[in-house]
Design a protein around this motif. Structure first.
Motif, PDB file in Angstrom:
ATOM      1  N   VAL A  70      -2.727   6.160   4.519  1.00  0.00           N
ATOM      2  CA  VAL A  70      -2.999   5.610   3.191  1.00  0.00           C
ATOM      3  C   VAL A  70      -4.394   4.997   3.236  1.00  0.00           C
ATOM      4  CG1 VAL A  70      -1.800   3.428   3.748  1.00  0.00           C
ATOM      5  CG2 VAL A  70      -2.140   4.076   1.365  1.00  0.00           C
ATOM      6  N   SER A  71      -5.158   5.184   2.154  1.00  0.00           N
ATOM      7  CA  SER A  71      -6.472   4.550   2.122  1.00  0.00           C
ATOM      8  C   SER A  71      -6.280   3.057   1.882  1.00  0.00           C
ATOM      9  CB  SER A  71      -7.348   5.172   1.035  1.00  0.00           C
ATOM     10  OG  SER A  71      -6.738   5.026  -0.219  1.00  0.00           O
ATOM     11  N   LEU A  99       0.810  -1.229   0.000  1.00  0.00           N
ATOM     12  CA  LEU A  99       0.000   0.000   0.000  1.00  0.00           C
ATOM     13  C   LEU A  99       0.838   1.272   0.000  1.00  0.00           C
ATOM     14  CD1 LEU A  99      -2.671  -0.950   2.702  1.00  0.00           C
ATOM     15  CD2 LEU A  99      -2.843  -1.196   0.225  1.00  0.00           C
ATOM     16  N   THR A 100       2.079   1.195   0.503  1.00  0.00           N
ATOM     17  CA  THR A 100       2.841   2.426   0.727  1.00  0.00           C
ATOM     18  C   THR A 100       4.050   2.490  -0.192  1.00  0.00           C
ATOM     19  OG1 THR A 100       4.154   1.382   2.469  1.00  0.00           O
ATOM     20  CG2 THR A 100       2.149   2.527   3.149  1.00  0.00           C
ATOM     21  N   ALA A 134      -5.219   2.098  -1.326  1.00  0.00           N
ATOM     22  CA  ALA A 134      -3.929   2.699  -1.692  1.00  0.00           C
ATOM     23  C   ALA A 134      -4.069   3.923  -2.596  1.00  0.00           C
ATOM     24  CB  ALA A 134      -2.986   1.678  -2.336  1.00  0.00           C
ATOM     25  N   LYS A 193      -2.934   9.080  -0.268  1.00  0.00           N
ATOM     26  CA  LYS A 193      -1.739   9.005   0.586  1.00  0.00           C
ATOM     27  C   LYS A 193      -1.378  10.390   1.088  1.00  0.00           C
ATOM     28  CE  LYS A 193       0.175   5.109  -1.915  1.00  0.00           C
ATOM     29  NZ  LYS A 193       1.128   4.619  -2.881  1.00  0.00           N
TER      30      LYS A 193
END
Lengths: 435, 168
Positions: A408-409, A375-376, A412, A415
């Motif tokens: 972060v959602s 995700l990041t 993704a 952010k």
């Protein structure tokens, strides 16, 4: 109030102008830079809500910032508004339609006989000229930020169908050098970082804050006795209690969903094992028996099982242990480092620290399909914590050589980094819903 | 044979790298000594505070290394640590005082997992001292994980200084 930086190409020019306008207005308490937003954010305007003469809280600014920070909304700057309606009958839909607004929030404050403010607020859908709802909320003084987050929650839920989590809190730890020594602080703030409150200050490390399911207490690890020990502390008042005092590790407390026990880590029997600690009987029950490292327990939402990190397979991976049956299941197979699991409220989305090509990111795994997703895009990421509505997660990372919190959602798409006023921030813990 | 030569060379180059890192960077060194000062303060105010003699005994051995370093994600003693640890063992057998074996990790990875890793490193030192005949009841392993770095930077040389066990 804020300085947005949008990366979406289509609206760059507009965003640039918007940025200039907002920078000119800024008298910031917290600057949030959105580095990535939703592809097609909903256009919303929150008209100014005028409070009595003494109030210095700008309700519509707080609401706009809440919605914008979700990444799903673009909130119109006040300076661009053609009119400032306070009630539904004041609204000229044309004023909002021609500048492309999809939704409009209006609100009017009245002073009650007890001196508190009563705010009547409405959500309007601009294209259909429809009033989605009209609600009332009361508050005064310190409660006015709560009033703003309450309105944000109602608006967010009516438009997205997802329960709003703006009326929640964060706990986190800061560490800053003072007089040549690091000073550690356990802090609690609103979900937007405002109203920061000191819970504990110590010259010894503080770690692993975790919320009670009612959001009224924290458990954490403090080294104030010269050794790591687990403490419990109420948010109101300063009442706190030391729960463990074993040789070795006393760590990673995780409050059970029913509030009756903690999953913790003790190494009193030689190496780190997961235990249950009953807050009612004050007794300990050992859950794991293995010579490897077992740590970082977290509960499934039904309270039937714990997920935890273990290197029993040769590298840190995430396992699930069903408490009643003792059934053990390995959950992660992708990569050589998966640790510190947290489950979203759906019980299906597992988030964790995942190492990819030597870099530590936050990843999510769908426990039904098994799909793992990074995700990041930051490095040295750790301590993921999911909002109670499952839409966003916060984590700790490094920026400019210090620890910062980032969001972060869960898909993704959104952010941003929450810059801190204090130096080094780590270990965010998102509270449960508070009402 | 060839392997052991290679290994020795590797260790020597690691050592020299480490010494170079220590000597070439005054800011890192001062950070280290600051942290050291804090920890001493903590020991005197913590539960070991009664043991004035304890601190003295360790300090008197100032000629012997009291900090031992580890590889990433490992809790295996480096060969160059063993000579100093043997001297610690002899002194502890002759003068059985209680000591803290404080285990640390670098910042990579998760905090509680690093607590476990720091404990493993402390336990490796404790096990070695016990194998030399030291009574284990006087040896307490306390892990600080990544919470008490000796060097603050996010670099290989800082990480190497932070993966350590300190005998106190």
């Amino acid at each position: 109030m804020f300085k947005p930086i949008y990366t979406r190409i289509g609206r760059l020019a507009f965003a640039f102008l918007l940025g200039l306008v907002l920078v000119a207005q800024a008298h910031a308490e917290l600057t949030i830079e959105i580095t990535s937003g939703a592809d097609n954010p909903t256009q919303i305007a929150v008209a100014p809500i005028r409070l009595g003469s003494t109030a210095d809280v700008d309700l519509s600014a707080i609401i706009s910032e809440d919605l914008r920070r979700s990444g799903l909304f673009e909130a119109m700057p006040r300076a661009n508004m053609l009119s400032h309606p306070a009630t539904v009958k004041d609204v000229y839909f044309r004023d909002w339609r021609i500048i492309g607004m999809e939704y409009l929030v209006v609100g009017k404050a009245a002073t009650q006989s007890d001196g508190r403010s009563q705010i009547t607020f409405s959500l309007l859908e601009v294209p259909s000229e429809r009033t989605v709802f009209t609600h009332r909320v009361q508050g005064s003084g310190n409660e006015l930020r709560d009033v703003a987050h309450y309105i944000s929650d109602k608006v967010f839920e009516a438009i997205t169908g997802i329960r709003g989590a703006f009326s929640t809190r964060l706990a986190y730890v800061t560490a800053n050098p003072e007089g040549g020594a690091l000073v550690y602080r356990l802090m609690v703030s609103d979900s937007d970082g405002a109203r920061e409150r000191l819970m504990l200050k110590s010259k010894e490390p503080i770690m692993s804050p975790n919320w009670s399911p009612d959001g009224k207490e924290l458990v954490y690890v403090s080294f104030e006795t010269g050794r790591p020990a687990i403490f419990r502390q109420k948010l109101s008042g300063a009442k706190r209690e030391q729960l463990t005092n074993f040789r070795g590790l006393n760590g990673a407390p995780a409050w059970s969903p029913d509030g009756k026990q903690l999953a913790i880590v003790l190494s009193k029997d030689g190496n780190p094992e997961i235990y249950l600690y009953s807050l009612l009987t004050r007794s300990f029950t050992r859950l794991t028996r293995h010579f490897s490292i077992d740590t970082e327990p977290n509960w499934t939402p039904d309270g039937d099982a714990v997920v935890f990190t273990s290197d029993r397979g040769g590298s840190p991976q995430i396992y699930k242990l069903t408490i009643a049956t003792g059934k053990l299941q390995r959950l992660t197979f992708s990569g050589s480092y998966n640790a510190r699991p947290r489950l979203a409220a759906d019980g299906r989305t597992l988030v964790m620290v995942h190492r990819n090509k030597g870099v530590f990111h936050i990843a999510s795994q769908d426990l039904v399909t098994g799909d793992l997703r990074i995700l990041t895009s930051t490095r040295l990421d750790e301590s993921p914590t999911v909002a109670p509505n499952g839409a966003m997660l916060l984590y700790a990372t490094k920026a400019g050589g210090k620890g910062v919190l980032a969001a972060v959602s869960i898909d993704a798409g959104v952010k941003y980094i929450l810059p801190s006023r204090l130096g080094d921030v780590r270990e965010p813990a998102w509270s449960p819903f508070l009402r | 044979m060839k392997q052991s030569v290679l290994r020795t060379t590797f260790i020597i180059s690691l050592l020299s790298l480490f010494l170079a890192a220590c000597s070439s960077s005054p800011s890192t060194t001062s950070t280290g000594s600051n942290t050291g000062a804090v920890s001493n303060g903590d020991v005197t105010t913590g539960s070991v505070s009664g043991d004035g003699v304890n601190g003295g005994a360790i300090d008197a051995s100032g000629d012997v290394e009291t900090v031992f370093y580890f590889e990433f994600d490992k809790a295996i003693l480096r060969p160059e640590a063993l000579a100093a640890l043997r001297i610690h063992a002899q002194r502890l057998i002759a003068n059985p005082v209680s000591v803290r074996l404080e285990g640390h990790a670098d910042e990579r990875g998760t905090r509680e997992y690093n607590m476990a890793l720091g404990e493993r490193r402390g336990a490796a030192v404790k096990e070695f001292l016990m194998l030399q005949g030291v009574n284990g009841s006087g040896l307490e392993v306390i892990s600080y994980g990544e919470e008490r770095p000796a060097a603050m930077a996010s670099s290989e040389s800082a990480w190497a200084q932070n993966r350590r066990v300190e005998i106190r």
